[in-house]
Design a protein around this motif. Structure first.
Motif, PDB file in Angstrom:
ATOM      1  N   LEU A   1       0.833  -1.199   0.000  1.00 52.24           N
ATOM      2  CA  LEU A   1       0.000   0.000   0.000  1.00 52.24           C
ATOM      3  C   LEU A   1       0.865   1.245   0.000  1.00 52.24           C
ATOM      4  O   LEU A   1       1.832   1.346   0.768  1.00 52.24           O
ATOM      5  CB  LEU A   1      -0.912   0.032   1.228  1.00 52.24           C
TER       6      LEU A   1
ATOM      7  N   SER B   1      -5.627   1.790   0.575  1.00 50.63           N
ATOM      8  CA  SER B   1      -6.424   0.760   1.241  1.00 50.63           C
ATOM      9  C   SER B   1      -6.802  -0.308   0.234  1.00 50.63           C
ATOM     10  O   SER B   1      -6.778  -0.090  -0.980  1.00 50.63           O
ATOM     11  CB  SER B   1      -7.678   1.351   1.887  1.00 50.63           C
TER      12      SER B   1
ATOM     13  N   PRO C   1       1.858  -7.313   9.559  1.00 55.81           N
ATOM     14  CA  PRO C   1       2.636  -6.230   8.950  1.00 55.81           C
ATOM     15  C   PRO C   1       4.108  -6.620   8.789  1.00 55.81           C
ATOM     16  O   PRO C   1       4.753  -7.053   9.751  1.00 55.81           O
ATOM     17  CB  PRO C   1       2.477  -5.079   9.944  1.00 55.81           C
TER      18      PRO C   1
ATOM     19  N   CYS D   1      -0.856  -0.357  10.061  1.00 60.79           N
ATOM     20  CA  CYS D   1      -2.101  -0.360   9.293  1.00 60.79           C
ATOM     21  C   CYS D   1      -3.293  -0.424  10.236  1.00 60.79           C
ATOM     22  O   CYS D   1      -3.163  -0.747  11.423  1.00 60.79           O
ATOM     23  CB  CYS D   1      -2.150  -1.523   8.310  1.00 60.79           C
TER      24      CYS D   1
ATOM     25  N   VAL E   1      -7.089  -2.302  10.306  1.00 57.95           N
ATOM     26  CA  VAL E   1      -7.836  -3.386   9.676  1.00 57.95           C
ATOM     27  C   VAL E   1      -9.281  -3.325  10.156  1.00 57.95           C
ATOM     28  O   VAL E   1      -9.541  -3.434  11.362  1.00 57.95           O
ATOM     29  CB  VAL E   1      -7.231  -4.764  10.002  1.00 57.95           C
TER      30      VAL E   1
ATOM     31  N   ASP F   1      -6.156  -1.388  15.103  1.00 56.80           N
ATOM     32  CA  ASP F   1      -4.908  -0.737  14.728  1.00 56.80           C
ATOM     33  C   ASP F   1      -3.732  -1.670  14.998  1.00 56.80           C
ATOM     34  O   ASP F   1      -3.510  -2.089  16.144  1.00 56.80           O
ATOM     35  CB  ASP F   1      -4.727   0.566  15.504  1.00 56.80           C
TER      36      ASP F   1
ATOM     37  N   VAL G   1      -7.921  -3.256   4.700  1.00 58.13           N
ATOM     38  CA  VAL G   1      -6.651  -2.837   5.282  1.00 58.13           C
ATOM     39  C   VAL G   1      -6.303  -1.467   4.712  1.00 58.13           C
ATOM     40  O   VAL G   1      -6.307  -1.285   3.487  1.00 58.13           O
ATOM     41  CB  VAL G   1      -5.522  -3.838   4.973  1.00 58.13           C
ATOM     42  N   SER G   2      -6.004  -0.514   5.583  1.00 63.97           N
ATOM     43  CA  SER G   2      -5.593   0.823   5.150  1.00 63.97           C
ATOM     44  C   SER G   2      -4.346   1.229   5.927  1.00 63.97           C
ATOM     45  O   SER G   2      -4.110   0.758   7.050  1.00 63.97           O
ATOM     46  CB  SER G   2      -6.713   1.844   5.364  1.00 63.97           C
ATOM     47  N   SER G   3      -3.539   2.106   5.317  1.00 65.03           N
ATOM     48  CA  SER G   3      -2.293   2.510   5.953  1.00 65.03           C
ATOM     49  C   SER G   3      -2.019   3.976   5.655  1.00 65.03           C
ATOM     50  O   SER G   3      -1.903   4.375   4.496  1.00 65.03           O
ATOM     51  CB  SER G   3      -1.129   1.652   5.450  1.00 65.03           C
TER      52      SER G   3
ATOM     53  N   PHE H   1       2.149  -5.761   3.857  1.00 63.82           N
ATOM     54  CA  PHE H   1       1.371  -6.500   4.843  1.00 63.82           C
ATOM     55  C   PHE H   1       1.096  -7.911   4.330  1.00 63.82           C
ATOM     56  O   PHE H   1       0.490  -8.081   3.264  1.00 63.82           O
ATOM     57  CB  PHE H   1       0.075  -5.748   5.134  1.00 63.82           C
TER      58      PHE H   1
END
Length: 290
Positions: A38, A43, A57, A62, A64, A72, A97-99, A105
């Protein structure tokens, strides 16, 4: 390239650097591994169809989202920096999943039929084991092994760090049949290799050989960062880290039996080395590391 050695990038799909799904290649049934990349602010969403998963990770932090709740994961700078928060996600869940800063990841998966609760495993709660002795010393982070985390269906996972010049997965061993002393399990090795300060990318070696003539396996591969080796059966190991380059691998295992277990048989020509570990003592380079 062996069909069981998948060099970095050869299985890439979109934002995924590595894609191995259970049931999508001949003879590979139970386990999977995907590595999501990412950019900052990025995401990705998907559904864990027929599998349970652990989000691990490799670099970066990230968030989730699972079933409306956000978890987190504090992450780490890289796999050699220490353990990381891990999230277990049950079969059938939708995952996002976002970062904020970006990262890489891993998503370890195994076929599953029973649902278990979502579980956040914090880095400080992961049992860390120093295994072996002398130049056979390695460190195992047991975030998803039997006895360390058991509220799941079939997935077994851990991380191993081997100092440069050391041997790992040694003695070679197998778990390709179910007996009173052994569990039948597929296994994935996902590798990262630490670069040297002088800029060399580093490498390691991986070997898998047949334990049964009816199931031939012959893999002797030079592995580099991002490579995957699949072990459907046979004696696997030794793995060797080139001097000057620490070696990391993420192991993912699962099998057909209803009882989740990790029982192995040593290669009969190599099991004697276990008797040398106490006198050799642990590699001091791992002292104080996690």
């Amino acid at each position: 390239m062996s069909e069981l050695h998948l060099p970095a990038g050869t299985t890439a799909e979109g934002p995924w650097d590595t894609v191995v799904r259970p049931g999508e290649r001949e003879g590979w049934v139970h386990t999977g591994l995907q590595v999501l990349v990412l950019a900052a602010g990025g995401s990705e969403s998907w559904t864990a169809d027929g599998v349970e998963a652990m989000i691990v990770p490799l670099s970066g932090a990230c968030a989730v989202e699972v079933d409306g709740a956000v978890h987190d994961l504090r992450g780490r700078t890289d796999v050699f920096a220490g353990p990381t928060d891990v999230l277990y996600v049950p079969v059938g869940e939708s995952i996002t999943v976002s970062s904020a800063q970006g990262g890489r990841f891993a998503v370890a998966t195994a076929r599953a039929g029973n649902r278990h609760p979502v579980a956040l495993i914090r880095a400080e709660d992961i049992p860390v084991e120093i295994r072996g002795g002398g130049n056979m010393t390695r460190m195992v982070r047991n975030f998803g092994t039997v006895g360390s985390f058991d509220d799941c269906d079939s997935l077994i996972a851990c991380e191993v760090v081997t100092p440069g010049g050391n041997w790992s997965s040694y003695p070679a061993h197998k778990h390709d049949e179910t007996t009173s002393q052994e569990s039948e399990l597929e296994e994935i090795y996902y590798y990262e290799i630490q670069s040297s300060p002088e800029g060399g990318p580093g490498f390691g070696l991986h070997q898998t050989s047949s334990s049964d003539p009816s199931r031939p396996v012959d893999t002797l591969a030079e592995v580099r960062a991002g490579d995957v080796v699949l072990v459907p059966s046979g004696w696997h190991g030794p793995c060797a880290a080139a001097p000057g380059h620490d070696m990391y691998y993420l192991n993912v295992m699962a099998g057909p039996e209803p009882q989740r277990a990790w029982n192995i048989t040593d290669h009969p020509e190599q099991t004697w080395v276990r008797g040398t570990w106490d006198s050799a003592g642990p590699d001091p380079r791992l002292s104080g590391r996690s």
